[in-house]
Design a protein around this motif. Structure first.
Motif, PDB file in Angstrom:
ATOM      1  N   TYR A  67      -4.812 -11.085 -28.550  1.00  0.00           N
ATOM      2  CA  TYR A  67      -5.569 -11.461 -28.166  1.00  0.00           C
ATOM      3  C   TYR A  67      -5.641 -11.456 -26.910  1.00  0.00           C
ATOM      4  CZ  TYR A  67      -9.081 -14.716 -25.753  1.00  0.00           C
ATOM      5  OH  TYR A  67     -10.515 -15.912 -25.285  1.00  0.00           O
ATOM      6  N   VAL A 103     -11.005 -17.961 -37.584  1.00  0.00           N
ATOM      7  CA  VAL A 103     -11.171 -17.592 -36.149  1.00  0.00           C
ATOM      8  C   VAL A 103     -12.430 -17.958 -35.678  1.00  0.00           C
ATOM      9  CG1 VAL A 103     -11.012 -15.728 -34.328  1.00  0.00           C
ATOM     10  CG2 VAL A 103      -8.871 -16.554 -37.366  1.00  0.00           C
ATOM     11  N   HIS A 147     -15.176 -16.726 -39.032  1.00  0.00           N
ATOM     12  CA  HIS A 147     -14.436 -15.977 -39.616  1.00  0.00           C
ATOM     13  C   HIS A 147     -13.180 -16.075 -39.774  1.00  0.00           C
ATOM     14  CE1 HIS A 147     -17.416 -13.211 -36.716  1.00  0.00           C
ATOM     15  NE2 HIS A 147     -17.215 -14.343 -36.675  1.00  0.00           N
ATOM     16  N   PHE A 150     -12.751 -13.677 -32.279  1.00  0.00           N
ATOM     17  CA  PHE A 150     -13.865 -12.647 -32.845  1.00  0.00           C
ATOM     18  C   PHE A 150     -13.988 -11.757 -31.939  1.00  0.00           C
ATOM     19  CE2 PHE A 150     -15.311 -10.418 -35.797  1.00  0.00           C
ATOM     20  CZ  PHE A 150     -14.600  -9.549 -36.795  1.00  0.00           C
ATOM     21  N   GLY A 169     -11.962  -8.645 -32.389  1.00  0.00           N
ATOM     22  CA  GLY A 169     -12.923  -7.552 -33.230  1.00  0.00           C
ATOM     23  C   GLY A 169     -13.587  -7.017 -32.801  1.00  0.00           C
ATOM     24  N   ASP A 229     -15.696 -17.738 -32.970  1.00  0.00           N
ATOM     25  CA  ASP A 229     -16.289 -16.669 -32.416  1.00  0.00           C
ATOM     26  C   ASP A 229     -15.931 -15.977 -31.299  1.00  0.00           C
ATOM     27  OD1 ASP A 229     -18.587 -17.011 -34.366  1.00  0.00           O
ATOM     28  OD2 ASP A 229     -19.385 -18.275 -33.749  1.00  0.00           O
TER      29      ASP A 229
END
Ligand code: PXG
Length: 463
Positions: A137, A305, A116, A310, A314, A307
């Motif tokens: 995060y 970024v 990402h 993210f 995300g 996984d």
């Protein structure tokens, strides 16, 4: 009108520049007495200034012109994109074709866990973005005390408030009362300068364990991330001992810190690998990219970024990522990056640096070990350094540190060579298009500059 300006160009540009332009990393007061150099054009690996001097650029602009100057294909792509769509934003659920396409190109190239990308325009803003994302995060995960980011003394991560705080250069901290709270620094893995009698690998472990000591001092619950350049660039092309990065990785895993690899200089073939993370086997959560991403033809940065990260920022608990720049994912810049990467790939530049020019540069640099000033040479691919010292046996440096490097840099310029000096360390980072013949030319100019430097050093009684 344009013609009139051009007629007396050199003096005109110099005077106009001095009247208005505040130069980065420059003593503004001293500059008028020193004068400025005006670069007017470039081709391949050569620069031409407004006084008709031709210079071999052993520094790729500022560690960035990986494919060399004068690439008409890249100019054409930028032109075509600007005609088609010069600008559109990437806010409000929008994208452009080159923005989308580049993401796929980068995810395919980057280490496998990095899929990402977030776009900016400079390495500094990319690292700033990372600081926000790191905090975000841990906040989303409910670990709100995990805030401090640990980096290294003499590291360089940019010039904004946060990225200069990440950096570990004293002189930079003095401008603007840095570092900000939440940024701390540990020792760097600089064996030549600080390793003393220790074998390099033992020293590498010691430097890495400074991270563990710092985490234990602050408490792992308060530590968010560690950032490092795989090879420190601006700090003096410091190539860590092989033991260093595996130990850093182990410590980050053990204490649950995110690991950030700043590949702004090392990326896109510079070390003979697409990213130095491959060579050092760094498994990063964030990876900063800029410079060689577009070879400097247009400004663009990206941060990859992982996984794992993210999935959180995300994820369904994260909410909106209220962060972005007007020019994030700029279509012309992204189109240029795609073309630049195509050139690096189609011309096999990464492999050429790894198998041909990198090893050849290493071999030729070793020939300098007979020079009275040279204490060490080192390189990985086409990033390297020449250490100038007072005593080769003990690695004792000159005092004050930095004067001899500046003398050498001036002799390089006068000999037709651009080579940067950090302290008394001469730094090499040429276009990746360099041939063995370019390395030979570089060596001839370098030896000449070193001999002239030696004569000056002796005259001044420094040796
Ligand atoms: N990270 C690293 C590792 C860098 O080398 C940045 C971030 C910041 O990138 P931007 O695009 O914001 O400049 C850099 C930049 C020097 C020198 O004198 C090096 C850099 C910039 C300016 C001067 O060696 N590196």
């Amino acid at each position: 009108m344009a013609q009139a300006v051009r007629r007396n160009s050199s003096a005109h540009w110099k005077a106009t520049d001095l009247s208005h332009h505040i130069h980065p990393f420059t003593d503004q007061h001293a500059l008028p007495g020193q004068g400025v150099r005006v670069i007017v054009r470039a081709e391949g690996t050569y620069l031409f200034d407004s006084d008709d001097n031709k210079l071999l650029d052993a520094f790729a602009g500022l560690w960035c012109v990986n494919v060399g100057y004068g690439r008409k294909e890249i100019a054409q792509v930028a032109y075509d994109q600007m005609v088609q769509l010069p600008y559109y934003n990437t806010f409000f659920k929008t994208t452009t074709p080159p923005t989308a396409e580049l993401g796929k190109v980068l995810a395919d190239l980057a280490p496998k866990q990095l899929n990402h990308v977030f776009y900016g325009l400079s390495g500094s803003d990319a690292n700033d973005t990372i600081c926000r994302m790191v905090r975000h995060y841990w906040n989303v995960l409910g670990k709100k005390t995990k805030k401090t980011i640990i980096s290294r003394q003499n590291g360089y991560h940019g010039s904004t408030m946060a990225s200069a705080s990440l950096g570990g250069m004293k002189a930079m901290h003095e401008v603007g009362d840095l570092p900000l709270p939440g940024f701390v620094h540990i020792m760097q893995p600089y064996w030549f300068g600080q390793g003393g009698d220790m074998p390099p690998d033992e020293f590498g472990l010691k430097a890495a364990r400074a991270l563990e000591e710092k985490i234990l001092e602050l408490g792992a619950d308060n530590c968010a991330a560690f950032i490092g350049e795989p090879i420190q660039g601006a700090g003096g092309v410091i190539i860590p001992p092989a033991s260093y990065w595996p130990e850093i990785q182990r410590i980050c895993k053990k204490y649950d810190l995110l690991l950030i690899a700043d590949e702004v200089i090392c990326g896109f073939g510079r070390t003979g690998h697409w990213f130095a993370s491959e060579y050092f086997k760094i498994e990063a959560d964030f990876m900063t990219m800029a410079k060689g991403l577009t070879s400097g033809y247009l400004p663009l940065s990206g941060l990859m970024v992982s996984d794992r990260v993210f999935a959180v920022i995300g994820g369904d608990k994260a909410g909106e990522l209220t962060h972005g720049y007007t020019y994030s994912g700029h279509p012309a810049c992204c189109a240029v990056a795609i073309e630049n990467i195509r050139i690096i790939r189609d011309e096999g530049l990464v492999e050429k640096v790894r198998d041909v020019t990198g090893p050849y540069l290493a071999k030729r640099l070793k020939e300098l070990h007979d020079h009275p000033l040279v204490g060490e040479t080192r390189n990985l691919g086409l990033i390297g350094a020449i250490e100038l010292v007072k005593d080769k046996a003990t690695r004792k440096t000159f005092e004050p540190l930095g004067d001899v490097g500046l003398i050498c840099r001036e002799h390089c310029f006068k000999s037709g060579l651009v080579m940067r000096a950090t302290r008394d360390t001469m730094l090499i980072s040429p276009p990746l298009t360099w041939t063995k013949a370019n390395v030979d030319e570089f060596m001839t100019l370098t030896r000449k500059a070193l001999d002239l430097t030696l004569a000056d050093v002796r005259k001044k009684g420094l040796l």
